[in-house]
Write an enzyme that holds these catalytic residues in place. Sequence first.
Site, short mmCIF file in Angstrom:
data_model
loop_
_atom_site.label_atom_id
_atom_site.label_comp_id
_atom_site.label_asym_id
_atom_site.label_seq_id
_atom_site.Cartn_x
_atom_site.Cartn_y
_atom_site.Cartn_z
N ASP A 1 -2.65 -7.55 -4.97
CA ASP A 1 -3.80 -7.36 -3.92
C ASP A 1 -3.39 -8.07 -2.79
OD1 ASP A 1 -5.91 -7.92 -2.33
OD2 ASP A 1 -7.50 -7.95 -4.00
N VAL A 2 -3.09 -7.59 -1.63
CA VAL A 2 -2.63 -8.54 -0.63
C VAL A 2 -3.40 -9.39 0.03
CG1 VAL A 2 -0.55 -6.79 -0.15
CG2 VAL A 2 -2.97 -6.69 1.24
N GLY B 1 0.88 -1.06 0.04
CA GLY B 1 0.08 0.00 0.00
C GLY B 1 0.74 1.18 -0.03
N TYR C 1 -12.25 -2.00 11.30
CA TYR C 1 -10.83 -1.17 11.09
C TYR C 1 -10.05 -1.38 12.51
CZ TYR C 1 -7.20 2.10 10.11
OH TYR C 1 -5.97 2.85 10.22
N ASN D 1 1.70 -2.46 5.38
CA ASN D 1 0.77 -0.94 5.63
C ASN D 1 -0.32 -0.95 4.90
OD1 ASN D 1 1.27 2.27 5.95
ND2 ASN D 1 0.79 1.92 3.51
N SER E 1 1.22 3.30 -2.63
CA SER E 1 1.03 4.22 -3.95
C SER E 1 0.49 5.81 -3.12
CB SER E 1 -0.22 3.77 -4.42
OG SER E 1 -1.37 3.57 -3.76
N1 LIG Z 1 -4.22 8.11 7.82
C1 LIG Z 1 -4.07 8.03 9.14
O1 LIG Z 1 -4.52 9.02 9.90
C2 LIG Z 1 -3.79 6.70 9.96
C3 LIG Z 1 -3.80 6.81 11.38
C4 LIG Z 1 -3.34 5.64 12.07
C5 LIG Z 1 -3.03 4.75 11.38
N2 LIG Z 1 -2.79 4.73 9.93
C6 LIG Z 1 -2.50 3.52 9.24
O2 LIG Z 1 -1.30 4.00 8.42
C7 LIG Z 1 -1.19 3.10 7.14
C8 LIG Z 1 -1.18 4.19 6.00
O3 LIG Z 1 -2.47 4.93 6.08
P1 LIG Z 1 -2.56 6.27 5.01
O4 LIG Z 1 -3.46 7.04 5.47
O5 LIG Z 1 -1.47 6.49 4.23
O6 LIG Z 1 -3.46 5.08 4.13
P2 LIG Z 1 -4.41 5.41 2.80
O7 LIG Z 1 -3.86 6.75 2.06
O8 LIG Z 1 -5.93 4.90 2.77
O9 LIG Z 1 -3.76 4.14 1.62
C9 LIG Z 1 -3.88 2.90 1.41
C10 LIG Z 1 -2.98 2.14 0.54
O10 LIG Z 1 -3.27 0.87 0.74
C11 LIG Z 1 -3.36 0.31 -0.67
N3 LIG Z 1 -4.41 -0.80 -0.69
C12 LIG Z 1 -5.67 -1.14 -0.62
N4 LIG Z 1 -6.14 -2.04 -0.77
C13 LIG Z 1 -5.09 -2.85 -1.07
C14 LIG Z 1 -4.73 -4.16 -1.48
N5 LIG Z 1 -5.83 -5.10 -1.27
N6 LIG Z 1 -3.52 -4.64 -1.73
C15 LIG Z 1 -2.68 -3.76 -1.83
N7 LIG Z 1 -2.62 -2.66 -1.15
C16 LIG Z 1 -3.75 -1.94 -1.10
C17 LIG Z 1 -3.94 1.51 -1.43
O11 LIG Z 1 -3.31 1.47 -2.91
P3 LIG Z 1 -4.53 1.28 -3.97
O12 LIG Z 1 -5.09 2.52 -4.14
O13 LIG Z 1 -3.60 0.79 -5.18
O14 LIG Z 1 -5.54 0.30 -3.65
C18 LIG Z 1 -2.89 2.47 -0.79
O15 LIG Z 1 -1.72 2.70 -1.36
C19 LIG Z 1 -2.34 2.24 7.17
O16 LIG Z 1 -2.06 1.05 7.59
C20 LIG Z 1 -3.35 2.99 8.04
O17 LIG Z 1 -4.31 2.13 8.93
C21 LIG Z 1 -3.19 5.76 9.27
#
Ligand SMILES: NC(=O)c1ccc[n+]([C@@H]2O[C@H](COP(=O)([O-])OP(=O)(O)OC[C@H]3O[C@@H](n4cnc5c(N)ncnc54)[C@H](OP(=O)(O)O)[C@@H]3O)[C@@H](O)[C@H]2O)c1
Length: 250
Positions: free
Chosen positions: A63-64, A12, A157, A90, A14
């Site tokens: 797709d993981v 993830g 989640y 991630n 991208s």
């Molecule tokens: N954002 C926050 O405030 C926050 C807070 C606490 C923890 N986190 C954690 O931090 C991490 C990153 O968060 P983020 O906000 O950067 O995430 P995000 O913007 O929602 O991005 C999610 C990523 O996961 C990929 N993804 C989705 N389904 C997938 C699949 N089946 N196989 C492979 N890749 C897949 C997406 O790629 P595609 O578009 O190609 O599907 C995208 O690159 C996550 O684990 C999240 O739970 C985030």
Amino acid sequence: MEDRKRVALITGASQGLGACMARRLAELGFRVIVNYAHSTGRAENVAAGIRESGGDATAMRCDVSDESAVIALFAELEERFGGVDVLVNNARIDPLSRRPEETDGMWWDHVLSVGLRGAYLCCNEFTRYAEHHRNGRIVNVSSCRAHRPNELESIAYATSKLAVHCLTRSYAAALAKYAITVNTLAPGMIATENMIKRIGLDGYEEECRHIALGRAGSCDEIADGLVWAVQNGFMTGETININGGQTYAP
Ligand SMILES: NC(=O)c1ccc[n+]([C@@H]2O[C@H](COP(=O)([O-])OP(=O)(O)OC[C@H]3O[C@@H](n4cnc5c(N)ncnc54)[C@H](OP(=O)(O)O)[C@@H]3O)[C@@H](O)[C@H]2O)c1
């Protein structure tokens, strides 16, 4: 001594934190695999940006949640690059992305299939090749939501994130004999490029009221924890909490 370049797979990657962590690991000298499932253009841009800065990056779709795709990805990485040294689980389904047609059961399966099943499948494939990758690292990305009560729409989640801590401790015990460490990185709210689009300015200000430091963390501040987990060889089974004081270590 091995002379092959060490490989870091960030699922993830991208956008958001994953893309930032890919950049940081490339700066540390890793050959970085920018994994994604749908966003080919974004993932290719992240990889191209790393290469333009002198790093080594390849975007790879997988797709993981798809078991055979994960098996094939690890086999390909073994074949092309000598395997995976650092795995960062991630990838996630955004807890705010539920579609109206998804029932509770569909939504549960969808969220857990990526955040939990995906991390489990990747950990297992990493383990399959582990004896060839001494001093490797797994970092599982959780959330401070794992340890607090959640709004109804975030329960699936948050549950998947709490379960990730169990993956960490179990693989830490299993892989210690190869000097491989496994840790959890648990961020609070992160200021990604999509944050305001996702929760709006009002939502951001409301969330900040629950954060002692009164703001979201930057992707780089969270990635600092990843760098620590990758560079330190004596911490395993642990959690790195970086959340501005939103919750305290359980
Ligand atoms: N954002 C926050 O405030 C926050 C807070 C606490 C923890 N986190 C954690 O931090 C991490 C990153 O968060 P983020 O906000 O950067 O995430 P995000 O913007 O929602 O991005 C999610 C990523 O996961 C990929 N993804 C989705 N389904 C997938 C699949 N089946 N196989 C492979 N890749 C897949 C997406 O790629 P595609 O578009 O190609 O599907 C995208 O690159 C996550 O684990 C999240 O739970 C985030």
